[in-house]
Design an enzyme around this catalytic site. Structure first.
Site, short mmCIF file in Angstrom:
data_model
loop_
_atom_site.label_atom_id
_atom_site.label_comp_id
_atom_site.label_asym_id
_atom_site.label_seq_id
_atom_site.Cartn_x
_atom_site.Cartn_y
_atom_site.Cartn_z
N CYS A 73 86.27 -4.42 3.51
CA CYS A 73 87.50 -4.53 2.72
C CYS A 73 88.64 -4.70 3.72
CB CYS A 73 87.68 -3.23 1.93
SG CYS A 73 89.23 -3.12 1.03
N CYS A 183 90.64 -11.41 1.56
CA CYS A 183 90.19 -10.27 0.74
C CYS A 183 88.73 -10.56 0.42
CB CYS A 183 91.02 -10.20 -0.53
SG CYS A 183 90.34 -9.10 -1.81
#
Ligand code: DGL
Length: 254
Positions: A73, A183
């Site tokens: 992440c 992302c």
């Protein structure tokens, strides 16, 4: 220890885009995937809250015997990876938006970066830009709502298309010819994204590079599995367990 699993976490299912690459690079390793879907998205959260979640998840993964943790992440890496490395005795591999390769690839001199607001505001990201952008213009674009689409498995819906148009068209208008997927949820929208951006625009993410880095770290630490059997994946979520596993398996195969 080398037979122990690798822990991997994300705010939700986005990190499965990294897990996919890890499974390719390290087919004999087993993984414990933790989706923090009960606290997703991280993108609008304060750093302190993301840090607290990262510690809690790391404690959980260590409790299940993880030998290394991949922070799959970008937002959590920017907020927490340095603190995690300073706190725990195992190695951590984090994400980094692909600014350096994008800068090397652009011909128009303009690169676009799609990421969460929290990732783009982080000091680590600003440092990355200062180090690698050089004369290239880097335009950043936060993308509220996109993570939620992927969490619902809405990879090819009208709403996903509408949101992507809203975020990508301004970059195209500025003549960006490379778009960084900053992302880990966004690689699942690659199909729609390339339709909108067209053939002349390269889409880059860091999943494969992170998987190679994970291999280097395992080798360096003497933690590479010597098992000849294919590794397994164990799924955990802080969200609704109901449709979770089916979505994970679908994304892993996407
Ligand atoms: N997949 C996450 C990332 O790479 C994040 C997003 C979120 O929860 O907002 O940044």
């Amino acid at each position: 220890m080398s037979h122990a699993p690798i822990g991997i976490f994300d705010s939700g299912v986005g990190g499965i885009s990294v897990l996919r690459e890890l499974r390719r690079e390290l087919p004999n390793e087993s993984f414990i995937y933790y989706a923090d879907s009960g606290h997703c998205p991280y993108g609008g959260k304060a750093r302190a809250e993301i840090l607290e979640r990262a510690h809690a998840i790391t404690d959980f993964l260590l409790g299940r015997g993880a030998k290394m943790i991949v922070v799959a992440c970008n937002t959590a890496t920017i907020a927490a990876v340095e603190a995690l490395r300073a706190t725990y005795p195992i190695p951590f591999v984090g994400m980094e938006p692909a600014i350096k390769p994008a800068v090397a690839m652009t011909r128009s001199g303009t690169v676009g970066v799609l990421a969460t607001g929290a990732a783009l505001a982080g000091e680590k990201f600003l440092r990355l830009l200062a180090e690698h952008a050089g004369p290239v213009r880097v335009i950043t674009q936060p993308c509220p709502g996109l993570v939620e689409q992927v969490e619902q498995g809405a990879l090819d819906t009208e709403r996903s298309r509408m949101l992507l148009r809203r975020y990508v068209e301004p970059l195209l208008a500025e003549r960006a010819d490379v778009i960084v997927l900053g992302c880990t949820h966004y690689p699942f929208l690659r199909g729609l994204l390339s339709e909108i951006a067209g053939d002349g625009v390269a889409l880059v993410d860091t999943g494969a590079a992170v998987a190679r880095q994970a291999r280097r770290v395992l080798e360096r630490e003497g933690l590479l599995s010597d098992s000849a059997a294919p590794g397994k994946v164990e799924w955990h979520t802080s969200g609704e367990p109901g449709p979770f596993q089916a979505l994970c398996e679908r994304l892993l195969a996407a």
